[in-house]
Design an enzyme around this catalytic site. Structure first.
Site, PDB file in Angstrom:
ATOM      1  N   GLN A 181     -34.114  18.944  60.735  1.00  0.00           N
ATOM      2  CA  GLN A 181     -32.952  20.161  60.884  1.00  0.00           C
ATOM      3  C   GLN A 181     -32.354  20.141  61.927  1.00  0.00           C
ATOM      4  OE1 GLN A 181     -35.994  23.190  60.415  1.00  0.00           O
ATOM      5  NE2 GLN A 181     -35.355  23.581  58.416  1.00  0.00           N
ATOM      6  N   HIS A 210     -31.253  28.310  67.570  1.00  0.00           N
ATOM      7  CA  HIS A 210     -31.931  29.869  67.739  1.00  0.00           C
ATOM      8  C   HIS A 210     -31.042  30.388  68.621  1.00  0.00           C
ATOM      9  CE1 HIS A 210     -35.308  27.778  65.599  1.00  0.00           C
ATOM     10  NE2 HIS A 210     -35.204  28.699  64.903  1.00  0.00           N
ATOM     11  N   ARG A 263     -42.872  19.588  54.940  1.00  0.00           N
ATOM     12  CA  ARG A 263     -43.196  20.679  54.035  1.00  0.00           C
ATOM     13  C   ARG A 263     -43.809  19.939  52.715  1.00  0.00           C
ATOM     14  NH1 ARG A 263     -38.847  24.362  54.900  1.00  0.00           N
ATOM     15  NH2 ARG A 263     -38.739  24.564  57.265  1.00  0.00           N
ATOM     16  N   HIS A 287     -31.793  32.492  63.685  1.00  0.00           N
ATOM     17  CA  HIS A 287     -31.978  31.189  63.217  1.00  0.00           C
ATOM     18  C   HIS A 287     -30.579  30.725  62.408  1.00  0.00           C
ATOM     19  CE1 HIS A 287     -36.526  31.789  62.945  1.00  0.00           C
ATOM     20  NE2 HIS A 287     -35.894  33.139  63.016  1.00  0.00           N
ATOM     21  N   CYS A 322     -38.801  27.176  65.122  1.00  0.00           N
ATOM     22  CA  CYS A 322     -38.574  28.375  65.761  1.00  0.00           C
ATOM     23  C   CYS A 322     -39.862  28.572  66.567  1.00  0.00           C
ATOM     24  CB  CYS A 322     -38.355  29.303  64.784  1.00  0.00           C
ATOM     25  SG  CYS A 322     -39.227  29.492  63.174  1.00  0.00           S
ATOM     26  N   ASP A 360     -31.608  22.270  63.976  1.00  0.00           N
ATOM     27  CA  ASP A 360     -32.187  23.760  63.891  1.00  0.00           C
ATOM     28  C   ASP A 360     -31.891  24.352  65.326  1.00  0.00           C
ATOM     29  OD1 ASP A 360     -33.503  25.718  62.926  1.00  0.00           O
ATOM     30  OD2 ASP A 360     -35.381  25.030  63.060  1.00  0.00           O
ATOM     31  N   LYS A 414     -30.900  36.921  55.287  1.00  0.00           N
ATOM     32  CA  LYS A 414     -30.157  35.672  55.469  1.00  0.00           C
ATOM     33  C   LYS A 414     -29.022  35.610  55.020  1.00  0.00           C
ATOM     34  CE  LYS A 414     -32.579  32.621  52.468  1.00  0.00           C
ATOM     35  NZ  LYS A 414     -33.339  31.279  52.432  1.00  0.00           N
TER      36      LYS A 414
END
Length: 665
Positions: free
Chosen positions: A405, A409, A387, A538, A358, A407, A492
């Site tokens: 991911q 946004h 991670r 997100h 992000c 991912d 979330k």
């Protein structure tokens, strides 16, 4: 004694009753054998609890979540008693209930072996048959130390009785070891034999079953090593895991589910089907995908990339490392620091492997001026992040250190946020269904009272939470609260999905973020010409590609639907003279975009069929003399059905249709 009113909730309904002062809870439920504890004014209590005027009393059935936890906690006590009967020198650690079972830690000179579990089960059955009573009593610190003078780990716990229920230490789960949290009161449970004598005791806050005979079914499962209180600096103890259920039938069903889960274990299937591996030379939690696994991964990525484009997302790409200042701007440092790999020093600056995408997407948004006409602006990438998971929690593909991911946004005006979240939820659910997952519920993660864990004002959190809750409710799916589970920057929604054998996996997340746009000073020009701050949402549809891959392997037990299968068709000649014919048929299928292999090995035909079955190939095409002459194949399905004399063009069409329809065969 005077009568006092209490409000009672039982399976038959809710009613006010008048009972004598000093009445025990069990007297209200003596005709309901399924009730094994009570909830009094919101607190779980033993059936022996003395009621007071105005109490709200609710029966806890043994087959409820709370009831099973109490059953398993009580069974852990029986295990500990059995261990000290069989191994008198054993010292007690902790023994909480956990999901689907319980464990208890012991300090013993020699590690347990499987034969020990058999001995312990025999002793536990004797304790259960003895119908020992669980009896609670409050003690002072000094009294507890005196009574448990031979138990060094319990003595340590006495000094920790102020540990809060929200602690991140192992004690947070220790129903059977810590004091009554928040009350400052220590309690000991005695197991009383038929004569009322103490057969065994443990430091415990309870509650428990009334007697050991109320344990209907249990089994000891395995042993493991575990550091005391989860700290590798402490002594390593021996842990025994067990399970307990409300009936023998429920236990049998659980054991069957475990057998099925073991059969579906993605780590084993990944090896057997040659999909992926975790080479020691690379490091723990870092997967490599083999050619067959690479096919599945590519198909997943291609499909999801196309779906994002269809849903209005623009594909972007960002690097794997960045200067640390970026994560200070985003707020991830220090909130996220303990899950990030240590920084690398280069050219006088610290660089981090990125743990999230992000912040870089924010830089793309900020790279030029933005107008309200561009919003919602939707950015998407397959971003690999890193991670630092502890080695003890790394698990196959479902808990890794390097993950990709899908991912995205969305940057939108505050007024657009509700519609955008509804759009994202619909997209997520439809995408999961495309991959054969159909059974969902939603979890709404909000902040708790620990203000230093979260950024933003009360008003911002209230607004964001309400928008997410309304969008989730509109789906008609069950919505489960998760207080304290929010990200530091906003609440979330998590999509929880049940697989083919009923296990729940957290999949997609949709997060409302009002903090990063402020930190990055993101702006757009509004209709009135003013500069305003967008809302950032997100969303990750898979969560992580690796984890989703592992879940799919287990959901399908490795037998992927044709559109995902790495090999869609295995062509099997009956004899060597039929090889060239099937090579030509395979070429026609490949021209249609199908994935085909020809088994031209020296194995016998039946062995080739068996090999294709073990590799879980959806379709087999078998050809002999008659098929060659007729321009046909014998068409065999994964479930063993077979159609003979199928014309080649029809066989190709059948496979192509199954792939296009994304159906299982």
């Amino acid at each position: 004694m005077p009568d006092v009113p209490v409000n009672v909730t039982s399976p038959s309904g809710t009613a006010e009753q008048r009972v004598s002062a000093g009445t025990r809870a069990w007297e209200l439920f003596k005709d309901d054998p399924d009730v094994i504890a009570v909830r009094v004014d919101g607190q779980l209590r033993d059936l022996s609890h003395e009621l007071t005027e105005g109490s709200e009393v609710e029966g806890v059935a043994i087959d409820s979540d709370d009831g099973r936890a109490i059953l398993r906690h009580s069974t852990a006590h029986v295990l500990a008693q059995a261990v000290q009967d069989v191994f008198p020198d054993a010292k007690l650690g902790i023994g909480p209930p956990v999901e689907n079972g319980f464990y208890y830690d012991f300090d013993v000179e020699t590690p347990f072996v499987p034969e020990d579990l058999e001995k312990l089960e025999t002793r536990m059955r004797k304790i259960i048959k003895d119908n020992q009573k669980f009896s609670r009593r409050a003690v002072s610190d000094d009294e507890a130390r005196e009574e448990l003078a031979d138990e060094p780990y319990k003595l340590e716990l006495i000094g920790l009785k102020g540990v809060s229920a929200g602690s991140t230490t192992e004690l947070s789960a220790v129903e059977g070891a810590s004091a009554e949290v928040g009350s400052g009161e220590l309690t000991i449970y005695d197991n009383l034999d038929r004569n009322g004598d103490v057969a065994w005791k443990d430091l415990c806050r309870g509650p428990h079953l009334p007697t050991t005979r109320r344990i209907p079914a249990f089994k000891l499962m395995r042993t493991a090593a575990a550091y005391w209180r989860g700290d590798e600096k402490n002594k390593q103890l021996q842990r025994i895991y067990g399970t307990a259920w409300e009936s023998k039938e429920a236990l049998a069903e659980h054991l069957h589910r475990l057998e099925e889960a073991e059969r579906r274990d993605h780590r084993k299937l990944g090896r057997d089907l040659d999909l992926f591996s975790f080479p020691d030379e690379i490091g723990s939690g870092l997967a490599v995908f083999h050619p067959k696994g690479g096919v599945i991964k590519r198909v997943m990525e291609d499909y999801v990339r196309q779906r994002h484009i269809e849903e209005g997302f623009q594909y972007v790409g960002t690097p794997h490392i960045t200067k640390e200042g970026l994560f200070h701007t985003s707020g991830h440092l220090p909130y996220f620091a303990d899950t990030m790999f240590p920084p690398m020093e280069m050219e006088g600056a610290n660089y981090y492997l990125k743990a999230m995408n992000c912040p870089m997407h924010n830089l793309i948004f900020r790279s030029r001026g933005r107008s309200y006409r561009e919003l919602p602006l939707r950015l998407f990438e397959f971003g690999t992040v890193y991670r630092f998971e502890k080695s003890g929690v790394v698990h196959g593909l479902t808990r890794v250190r390097g993950l990709t991911q899908d991912d995205s946004h969305s940057y939108c005006t505050p007024e657009q946020a509700p519609d955008e979240i509804r759009h994202l939820l619909g997209f997520v659910l439809s995408l999961l269904k495309d991959f054969g997952l159909e059974d969902f519920y939603l979890e709404l993660s909000t902040r708790d009272d620990t203000k230093d864990k979260f950024m933003g004002s009360d008003e911002q959190w209230e607004t964001a939470t309400k928008i997410l809750e309304e969008a989730a409710t509109a789906t008609g799916l069950e919505l489960v609260p998760d207080p304290g589970g929010a990200a530091f920057y906003g609440p979330k929604i998590s999509v929880q999905c049940r697989d083919a054998i009923g296990r729940t996996w957290q999949m997609s997340t949709i997060q409302y973020d009002f903090n990063q746009p402020a930190g990055f000073e993101l702006e757009y020009q509004a209709t009135d010409g003013t500069r305003r701050q967008p809302v950032m949402i997100h969303s990750a549809k898979f969560g992580s590609l690796e984890r989703f891959f592992g879940v799919l392997v287990e959901h399908y037990a490795g037998a992927f639907p044709p559109w995902l299968a790495p090999v869609q068709v295995e062509a099997i000649p009956i004899a060597e003279r039929h090889n060239d014919y099937l090579v030509e048929v395979a070429a026609k299928m490949r021209a249609q975009g199908l994935r085909v292999e020809v088994d031209d090995s020296d194995e016998r035909m039946q062995k080739k069929i068996r090999n294709a079955q073990l590799q879980k190939v959806p379709f087999m095409m078998i050809a002999g003399d008659d098929d060659v002459e007729a321009g046909a194949v014998s068409f065999r399905y994964r479930d063993g059905r077979q159609d003979n004399g199928v014309p080649v063009d029809e066989a190709i069409a059948r496979v192509a249709q199954a792939v296009a329809d994304r159906v299982q065969v």
